[in-house]
Design a protein around this motif. Structure first.
Motif, PDB file in Angstrom:
ATOM      1  N   PRO A 114      41.172  62.792  50.542  1.00  0.00           N
ATOM      2  CA  PRO A 114      42.059  61.982  49.707  1.00  0.00           C
ATOM      3  C   PRO A 114      41.278  60.850  49.037  1.00  0.00           C
ATOM      4  O   PRO A 114      40.916  59.869  49.682  1.00  0.00           O
ATOM      5  CB  PRO A 114      43.103  61.446  50.677  1.00  0.00           C
ATOM      6  CG  PRO A 114      42.641  61.794  52.033  1.00  0.00           C
ATOM      7  CD  PRO A 114      41.496  62.715  51.959  1.00  0.00           C
ATOM      8  N   ALA A 115      41.020  61.018  47.757  1.00  0.00           N
ATOM      9  CA  ALA A 115      40.125  60.113  47.050  1.00  0.00           C
ATOM     10  C   ALA A 115      40.587  58.669  47.105  1.00  0.00           C
ATOM     11  O   ALA A 115      39.792  57.759  47.359  1.00  0.00           O
ATOM     12  CB  ALA A 115      39.999  60.561  45.599  1.00  0.00           C
ATOM     13  N   LEU A 116      41.870  58.457  46.895  1.00  0.00           N
ATOM     14  CA  LEU A 116      42.334  57.079  46.780  1.00  0.00           C
ATOM     15  C   LEU A 116      42.120  56.310  48.076  1.00  0.00           C
ATOM     16  O   LEU A 116      41.832  55.119  48.063  1.00  0.00           O
ATOM     17  CB  LEU A 116      43.813  57.066  46.374  1.00  0.00           C
ATOM     18  CG  LEU A 116      44.288  55.703  45.896  1.00  0.00           C
ATOM     19  CD1 LEU A 116      43.592  55.305  44.618  1.00  0.00           C
ATOM     20  CD2 LEU A 116      45.786  55.689  45.689  1.00  0.00           C
ATOM     21  N   VAL A 117      42.237  57.001  49.211  1.00  0.00           N
ATOM     22  CA  VAL A 117      42.021  56.326  50.491  1.00  0.00           C
ATOM     23  C   VAL A 117      40.605  55.780  50.565  1.00  0.00           C
ATOM     24  O   VAL A 117      40.378  54.607  50.866  1.00  0.00           O
ATOM     25  CB  VAL A 117      42.270  57.311  51.656  1.00  0.00           C
ATOM     26  CG1 VAL A 117      41.916  56.657  52.972  1.00  0.00           C
ATOM     27  CG2 VAL A 117      43.700  57.775  51.656  1.00  0.00           C
ATOM     28  N   VAL A 118      39.660  56.646  50.248  1.00  0.00           N
ATOM     29  CA  VAL A 118      38.271  56.208  50.271  1.00  0.00           C
ATOM     30  C   VAL A 118      38.054  55.111  49.232  1.00  0.00           C
ATOM     31  O   VAL A 118      37.408  54.092  49.499  1.00  0.00           O
ATOM     32  CB  VAL A 118      37.332  57.402  50.014  1.00  0.00           C
ATOM     33  CG1 VAL A 118      35.883  56.958  50.076  1.00  0.00           C
ATOM     34  CG2 VAL A 118      37.592  58.492  51.035  1.00  0.00           C
TER      35      VAL A 118
ATOM     36  N   VAL B 118      40.191  52.978  48.107  1.00  0.00           N
ATOM     37  CA  VAL B 118      40.802  51.733  48.548  1.00  0.00           C
ATOM     38  C   VAL B 118      39.883  51.029  49.535  1.00  0.00           C
ATOM     39  O   VAL B 118      39.661  49.820  49.466  1.00  0.00           O
ATOM     40  CB  VAL B 118      42.182  52.032  49.185  1.00  0.00           C
ATOM     41  CG1 VAL B 118      42.644  50.876  50.042  1.00  0.00           C
ATOM     42  CG2 VAL B 118      43.194  52.331  48.115  1.00  0.00           C
ATOM     43  N   VAL B 119      39.311  51.822  50.453  1.00  0.00           N
ATOM     44  CA  VAL B 119      38.407  51.224  51.419  1.00  0.00           C
ATOM     45  C   VAL B 119      37.181  50.629  50.723  1.00  0.00           C
ATOM     46  O   VAL B 119      36.785  49.495  50.981  1.00  0.00           O
ATOM     47  CB  VAL B 119      37.977  52.275  52.467  1.00  0.00           C
ATOM     48  CG1 VAL B 119      36.940  51.690  53.404  1.00  0.00           C
ATOM     49  CG2 VAL B 119      39.184  52.749  53.230  1.00  0.00           C
ATOM     50  N   ILE B 120      36.620  51.408  49.811  1.00  0.00           N
ATOM     51  CA  ILE B 120      35.459  50.901  49.081  1.00  0.00           C
ATOM     52  C   ILE B 120      35.829  49.620  48.354  1.00  0.00           C
ATOM     53  O   ILE B 120      35.140  48.606  48.440  1.00  0.00           O
ATOM     54  CB  ILE B 120      34.971  51.939  48.049  1.00  0.00           C
ATOM     55  CG1 ILE B 120      34.492  53.191  48.762  1.00  0.00           C
ATOM     56  CG2 ILE B 120      33.852  51.354  47.214  1.00  0.00           C
ATOM     57  CD1 ILE B 120      34.192  54.330  47.809  1.00  0.00           C
ATOM     58  N   ALA B 121      36.970  49.676  47.647  1.00  0.00           N
ATOM     59  CA  ALA B 121      37.358  48.534  46.835  1.00  0.00           C
ATOM     60  C   ALA B 121      37.593  47.299  47.682  1.00  0.00           C
ATOM     61  O   ALA B 121      37.457  46.172  47.207  1.00  0.00           O
ATOM     62  CB  ALA B 121      38.608  48.875  46.031  1.00  0.00           C
ATOM     63  N   SER B 122      37.943  47.507  48.947  1.00  0.00           N
ATOM     64  CA  SER B 122      38.192  46.334  49.766  1.00  0.00           C
ATOM     65  C   SER B 122      36.888  45.651  50.166  1.00  0.00           C
ATOM     66  O   SER B 122      36.884  44.491  50.528  1.00  0.00           O
ATOM     67  CB  SER B 122      38.992  46.725  51.009  1.00  0.00           C
ATOM     68  OG  SER B 122      38.196  47.536  51.832  1.00  0.00           O
ATOM     69  N   TYR B 123      35.784  46.373  50.110  1.00  0.00           N
ATOM     70  CA  TYR B 123      34.488  45.751  50.399  1.00  0.00           C
ATOM     71  C   TYR B 123      33.786  45.277  49.157  1.00  0.00           C
ATOM     72  O   TYR B 123      33.159  44.251  49.125  1.00  0.00           O
ATOM     73  CB  TYR B 123      33.567  46.745  51.104  1.00  0.00           C
ATOM     74  CG  TYR B 123      34.046  47.170  52.454  1.00  0.00           C
ATOM     75  CD1 TYR B 123      34.198  46.225  53.463  1.00  0.00           C
ATOM     76  CD2 TYR B 123      34.324  48.497  52.712  1.00  0.00           C
ATOM     77  CE1 TYR B 123      34.636  46.620  54.705  1.00  0.00           C
ATOM     78  CE2 TYR B 123      34.756  48.888  53.951  1.00  0.00           C
ATOM     79  CZ  TYR B 123      34.907  47.950  54.953  1.00  0.00           C
ATOM     80  OH  TYR B 123      35.330  48.338  56.168  1.00  0.00           O
ATOM     81  N   VAL B 124      33.865  46.130  48.146  1.00  0.00           N
ATOM     82  CA  VAL B 124      33.099  45.859  46.948  1.00  0.00           C
ATOM     83  C   VAL B 124      34.008  45.179  45.942  1.00  0.00           C
ATOM     84  O   VAL B 124      35.013  45.747  45.531  1.00  0.00           O
ATOM     85  CB  VAL B 124      32.573  47.176  46.350  1.00  0.00           C
ATOM     86  CG1 VAL B 124      31.649  46.891  45.191  1.00  0.00           C
ATOM     87  CG2 VAL B 124      31.909  48.002  47.408  1.00  0.00           C
ATOM     88  N   GLN B 125      33.655  43.966  45.557  1.00  0.00           N
ATOM     89  CA  GLN B 125      34.419  43.325  44.511  1.00  0.00           C
ATOM     90  C   GLN B 125      34.027  43.940  43.190  1.00  0.00           C
ATOM     91  O   GLN B 125      32.892  43.786  42.735  1.00  0.00           O
ATOM     92  CB  GLN B 125      34.120  41.816  44.508  1.00  0.00           C
ATOM     93  CG  GLN B 125      35.116  41.010  45.294  1.00  0.00           C
ATOM     94  CD  GLN B 125      36.517  41.127  44.720  1.00  0.00           C
ATOM     95  OE1 GLN B 125      36.725  40.904  43.546  1.00  0.00           O
ATOM     96  NE2 GLN B 125      37.487  41.485  45.560  1.00  0.00           N
TER      97      GLN B 125
ATOM     98  N   LEU C  93      47.426  48.045  43.368  1.00  0.00           N
ATOM     99  CA  LEU C  93      47.290  47.509  44.719  1.00  0.00           C
ATOM    100  C   LEU C  93      46.548  46.178  44.724  1.00  0.00           C
ATOM    101  O   LEU C  93      46.379  45.569  45.772  1.00  0.00           O
ATOM    102  CB  LEU C  93      46.538  48.508  45.598  1.00  0.00           C
ATOM    103  CG  LEU C  93      47.257  49.818  45.920  1.00  0.00           C
ATOM    104  CD1 LEU C  93      46.336  50.762  46.645  1.00  0.00           C
ATOM    105  CD2 LEU C  93      48.501  49.565  46.738  1.00  0.00           C
TER     106      LEU C  93
ATOM    107  N   LEU D 245      43.373  45.827  43.882  1.00  0.00           N
ATOM    108  CA  LEU D 245      42.004  46.024  44.348  1.00  0.00           C
ATOM    109  C   LEU D 245      41.040  46.338  43.220  1.00  0.00           C
ATOM    110  O   LEU D 245      39.878  46.627  43.457  1.00  0.00           O
ATOM    111  CB  LEU D 245      41.967  47.165  45.365  1.00  0.00           C
ATOM    112  CG  LEU D 245      42.787  46.907  46.636  1.00  0.00           C
ATOM    113  CD1 LEU D 245      42.887  48.156  47.473  1.00  0.00           C
ATOM    114  CD2 LEU D 245      42.172  45.774  47.434  1.00  0.00           C
TER     115      LEU D 245
END
Ligand code: SF4
Lengths: 659, 338
Positions: A145-149, A151-158, A241, A243
């Motif tokens: 599921p691309a969006l899950v990954v 979202v996780v990436i986006a939460s680390y990488v501004q 979201l 992000l």
């Protein structure tokens, strides 16, 4: 090849070149063009907007708070679409946000497509280990599921700007194009013109770009437009979201700010609705482009919808004119085909595949119907069976079994006649059995559709039939893919005789088999025919095989019957120049003769010339041949031919006309 | 032959492991490839929020030590895998004494319920519509009506959700806008609660179904049209079988096979989309929990949920794969051919 494809082959040629510069181009698809126009308009709004509107108003504190659009009470002309809770002007925000959303989509999809084309070509062309690795990777990557990954990436990488976001999205955009390019290359590689290029020694890259790419283009384009909307969707999702990049205006960010500020509950419709509308218009645009391109890539879909339209316009049933006079009616005929006309209604004109075909099959006789591929013999077979595929249609004529005209029967009446009186041994036995059901069921449903018998009896009958064609009993519970080609064909014969029909149409029953198996299948057919006294129409192009199997032979050329004769006199004394050519071309072991192939193509089937249809290839062509069409006339005992050479009066006939 | 062969199951299982490995590794690697590290980022954001944090450097060091981020990367990677295997992701940072895994498993049933219902509905409705659209014998009035069911296909779930909330929940006040159930009812196996849960699920389910069924319908239409041109379909007609038997046994039965593959491949996208639906509807499933974890910078819960979602997706795809040979008798054969 399926029957549909064979019929379509009569009308289509592979795409060569880019095909964009002709008005006849398939790219002029309404849905596709509408989609392009919609996306173009949205793009113009974003690009030209800054010229007409001060985009600085898109930032906090530029105006009064929460003003509705100008057409509502309290709206201000200086903020035509209103302002939100931070005093930002909605119009200015939308102008800035629209192109950035589109940019992310284009960038991500194009990068993904690039990666996909490289990986897909490697997998499709190089094959082997590479293919295995690439396929496995893309198969499993596509299920993550691309969006899950994301979202996780986006939460680390501004993500500071849209380019960064596009790059990250591209990491999820490659599996689709990779799979597509790979499967397209595998399919196209088998096409004859690509094989030809291979054999002629063209380098792989040249084949890829010259022979394959133009044919893949609609598929690639559909995948690209689909990919763009998926990428925009992903980017917008992140923005909604909160992000995505927060300093650059984007449509998703506006929705995020609206929802987090409870714009829904507070009734600030002008805050959340406009970005949604713009996004929806963008998605509808790309969606139209994608399905338009799908239709371009897959002409069957287009044919399907156009015939439906045509049918709606013309009324449900095809208008069939019935030939008033029952000309060649014969006493002992099992099947009569009378003045049969079949036309294919293609976008580029009406193709006349059968032009007034007349013949009958006597009881207990095998009639051979021969001609080169594309001459319409398969079309005639399909017309007898009442299964002419769209865009083809029987426009005139009758097909009679026991004085019943099949063309005019209703669906239910026709269903009763089918298989009970008229059965088929198909050409592609390979593809003629339903791959997902066991043999038992396929044979049983033919019997059960016409007779009310118990399960046990059906079982016993099927076993008997299998026995009749020399198949072992265990075949009954097997799936088609477990049978060899010859066994499948014999099973088809068993199925055809299940109800003891009057007439069996055998459509090139041995053409896909190797020589030894051909013998066995032909032998089986003959035995069955002897035992049941059934009449047969045997369609084929192999004159040698026909000579051994059939009683009478009917030669077809470009939609017309040119000669009908008992097999003996047809071979010893062929009358029509085309039949002579066919017989000369039979290879012989005893004498080595020069291969006698006349150059010259069949005429364009959309515009048959006046006069004889064989005139362009005929060595004996005369003046009258170019002016008047020869009729099929009995010239010798039971020997019919359509050729002016055998008309003693032909010279006086044109003189008469000239006078 | 028919059914499952050892080789096939093994192959699919390896694929299953590969998917999980790929997804989890992505989640592990990508943050570390990015400039900066998660902890510094987090502290950076905290200091942005708070204006200034005392001893920020020390805080970063101690947090790094706590998460084991000071170890060499391969050690971190093995530790991470050990945790994924034991489903041990540590404590939630935002809801401290609660374990991350507990928060996740509380959310999971809501998502699974919502998504299963929505997927089954949208797939079966879509496939039915598509099959009818791709069949030449479908009554004309039906063929004129059916395309209208594709109207919402191009609209993403969540936008449709926002509009549904506005119209049906706020303007018309017919259905609740957000949440999985109201505070008024007692959670448990009682009728009012179940009724309440169902009414809350209507809008999210409708927004997923209406926007995604068109995709299935279009795909199925294309497949059905291809089957229409197959020789066995033609032979079925010539055999004089009843239209309904031709439609189901020869048409749908064959055309649905690639659609099922597409379903397996599309699950990832479906689950992705559901995060946004849950966000919009504040539905307390995994997607919403993931969102909240990210907003509150709850590192452990984020990791737990992302891994869980990947696990669930891969498992559903694996299960579909195992079912497939029972539906398509050729499957093991075909795999060998390809
Ligand atoms: S009619 Fe004339 S052109 Fe036609 S086959 Fe006979 S001789 Fe040749």
């Amino acid at each position: 090849m399926t029957v549909g494809q064979r019929a379509a082959d009569e009308t289509t040629t592979p795409a060569r070149g880019w095909g964009l510069n002709t008005w006849d181009s398939p790219w002029l698809n309404f849905k596709f063009l509408l989609g392009v126009a919609i996306v173009g308009l949205i793009l113009l709004f974003g690009l030209l907007g800054p010229l007409f509107w001060d985009t600085d108003l898109a930032y906090t504190g530029a105006g009064p708070l929460n003003k509705p659009p100008v057409w509502q009470e309290g709206g201000l002309p200086e903020h035509p679409l209103g302002t939100e809770s931070n005093g930002r002007d909605m119009l200015a925000q939308l102008i800035l946000a629209t192109p950035s959303s589109l940019k992310v989509g284009f960038l991500a999809a194009i990068i993904g497509m690039g990666i996909g084309m490289v990986l897909g070509s490697v997998a499709g062309y190089v094959g082997g280990w590479w293919d295995h690795v690439i396929r496995t990777l893309s198969d499993s990557a596509v299920t993550i599921p691309a969006l899950v990954v994301l979202v996780v990436i986006a939460s680390y990488v501004q993500m500071t700007d849209t380019t960064a976001m596009a790059l990250i999205l591209a990491a999820f955009a490659w599996p689709g194009p990779t799979r597509l390019v790979r499967s397209q290359i595998l399919t196209l590689r088998e096409r004859s013109y690509v094989r030809m290029a291979h054999l002629s020694g063209a380098p792989a890259l040249e084949i890829m770009f010259v022979e394959m790419l133009p044919n893949m283009l609609p598929w690639l384009a559909a995948s690209l437009t689909g990919g763009i909307s998926v990428a925009i969707l992903g980017a917008t999702g992140l923005e909604v979201l909160g992000l995505g990049p927060t300093r650059v205006p984007s449509l998703g960010l506006i929705i995020n700010q609206a929802t987090t500020n409870a714009a829904l509950v507070r009734g600030l419709v002008w805050w959340w609705l406009p970005p949604i509308i713009i996004l929806m218009v963008i998605f509808v645009g790309f969606f139209l482009m994608t399905i338009g391109l799908d239709e371009i890539a897959n002409p069957r879909i287009r044919q399907f919808s156009s015939t439906r339209r045509e049918r709606t316009a013309a009324g449900e049933l095809p208008a069939v004119e019935h030939a008033g006079l029952r000309g060649g009616e014969e006493e002992d005929a099992a099947l009569e085909v009378d003045d049969l006309h079949v036309h294919y209604f293609t976008p580029r004109g009406e193709v006349i595949a059968a032009n007034g075909v007349n013949f009958s099959v006597r009881k207990g006789e095998i009639l051979g119907l021969v001609g080169e591929s594309g001459c319409g013999k398969t079309t005639v077979a399909m017309a007898i069976l009442q299964v002419v595929q769209a865009p083809g249609r029987i426009v005139q004529g009758e097909v009679r079994i026991e004085d019943q005209d099949l063309v005019s029967l209703s669906g239910k009446e026709l269903r009763e006649v089918r298989w009970r009186d008229l059965a088929l041994v198909p050409q592609g036995a390979m593809n003629s059995l339903n791959p997902v059901t066991p043999i038992r069921e396929q044979m049983a449903d033919a019997i059960l559709a016409h007779e009310n018998v118990g399960r046990l009896e059906v079982e016993a009958r099927i076993l008997g039939l299998l026995n009749d064609v020399g198949l072992p009993e265990r075949v009954i519970e097997i799936y088609p893919h477990e049978l060899s080609g010859g066994m499948k064909q014999r099973d088809c014969i068993a199925m055809a005789i299940a109800l003891n029909p009057q007439v069996i149409i055998a459509d090139e029953p041995t053409s896909a088999l190797d020589v030894v198996v051909q013998r066995v299948v032909a032998q089986t057919l003959l035995e069955v025919k002897e035992r049941l006294g059934v009449s047969m129409v045997m369609i084929g192009h192999d004159m040698g095989l026909q000579a051994q199997l059939v009683d009478r032979i009917a030669v077809m050329y470009a939609g017309n019957l040119v000669e009908v004769a008992p097999v003996g006199s047809a071979f010893s004394e062929p009358l029509h120049p085309y039949t002579q050519l066919l017989i000369e071309s039979i290879p012989s072991i005893k004498e080595r003769k020069p291969l006698n192939v006349t150059e010259g193509l069949t005429h364009d089937l959309r515009n048959p010339p006046p006069g004889c249809i064989f005139q362009f290839r005929c060595q004996h062509v005369e003046q009258i041949c170019r002016e008047r069409r020869p009729e099929l006339v009995e010239r010798e005992d039971d020997h019919l031919v359509a050729c002016w050479l055998y008309e003693p009066e032909r010279h006086s006939l044109i003189e008469l006309e000239e006078a | 032959m028919r059914g499952l062969t050892k080789e096939y199951v093994l192959q699919r299982f390896l694929m299953y492991l590969l998917t999980i490995w790929l997804g989890s590794t992505l989640i592990f690697v990508i943050p570390r490839l990015a400039p900066g590290d998660p902890v510094s980022e987090m502290v950076g954001r905290l200091s942005l929020d708070a204006g200034y944090i005392e001893n920020a450097d020390k805080l970063i060091e101690s947090w790094k030590a706590r998460f084991g981020l000071d170890a060499p990367i391969h050690v971190q990677y093995f530790r991470y895998w050990g945790n994924v295997f034991r489903l041990n992701f540590g404590y939630s940072l935002s809801h401290f004494p609660t374990e991350a895994w507990t928060m996740v498993s509380d959310a999971l049933p809501w998502s699974l319920g919502l998504l299963t219902v929505a997927t089954v509905l949208s797939f079966s409705i879509g496939v039915t519509i598509g099959s009818l659209m791709g069949w030449r014998r479908t009554p004309r009035w039906l063929q004129l009506i059916l395309p209208s069911s594709l109207t919402f296909t191009a609209i993403p779930y969540f936008m449709f959700g926002i509009m549904l909330i506005y119209l049906v929940a706020f303007e018309l006040d017919w259905l609740p806008a957000t949440g999985a159930y109201s505070r008024r009812v007692d959670p448990g196996w009682n009728l009012p609660f179940i009724k309440n849960v169902l009414t809350h699920a209507i809008l999210p389910v409708v927004s997923i179904v209406l926007t995604s069924m068109g995709g299935w319908a279009l795909g199925m239409r294309g497949l059905m049209i291809s089957v229409n041109n197959e020789d066995y379909f033609l032979l079925a007609q010539v055999k004089g079988l009843s239209p309904s038997r031709i439609f189901f046994r020869y048409g749908v039965r064959n055309a649905i096979l690639p659609a099922l593959t597409a379903l397996a491949l599309g699950l990832g996208g479906l689950i992705s989309g559901s995060i946004l639906v849950e966000f919009i509807f504040a539905y307390p499933g995994t997607g919403y929990t993931l969102y909240q974890a990210i907003i509150s910078q709850d590192y452990t819960v984020t990791q737990a949920i992302a891994n869980l979602i990947i696990l669930v997706t891969a498992t559903s795809v694996f299960l579909l794969d195992l079912l497939y040979p029972f539906i398509d008798p050729r499957i093991t054969y075909k795999r060998n051919m390809r």
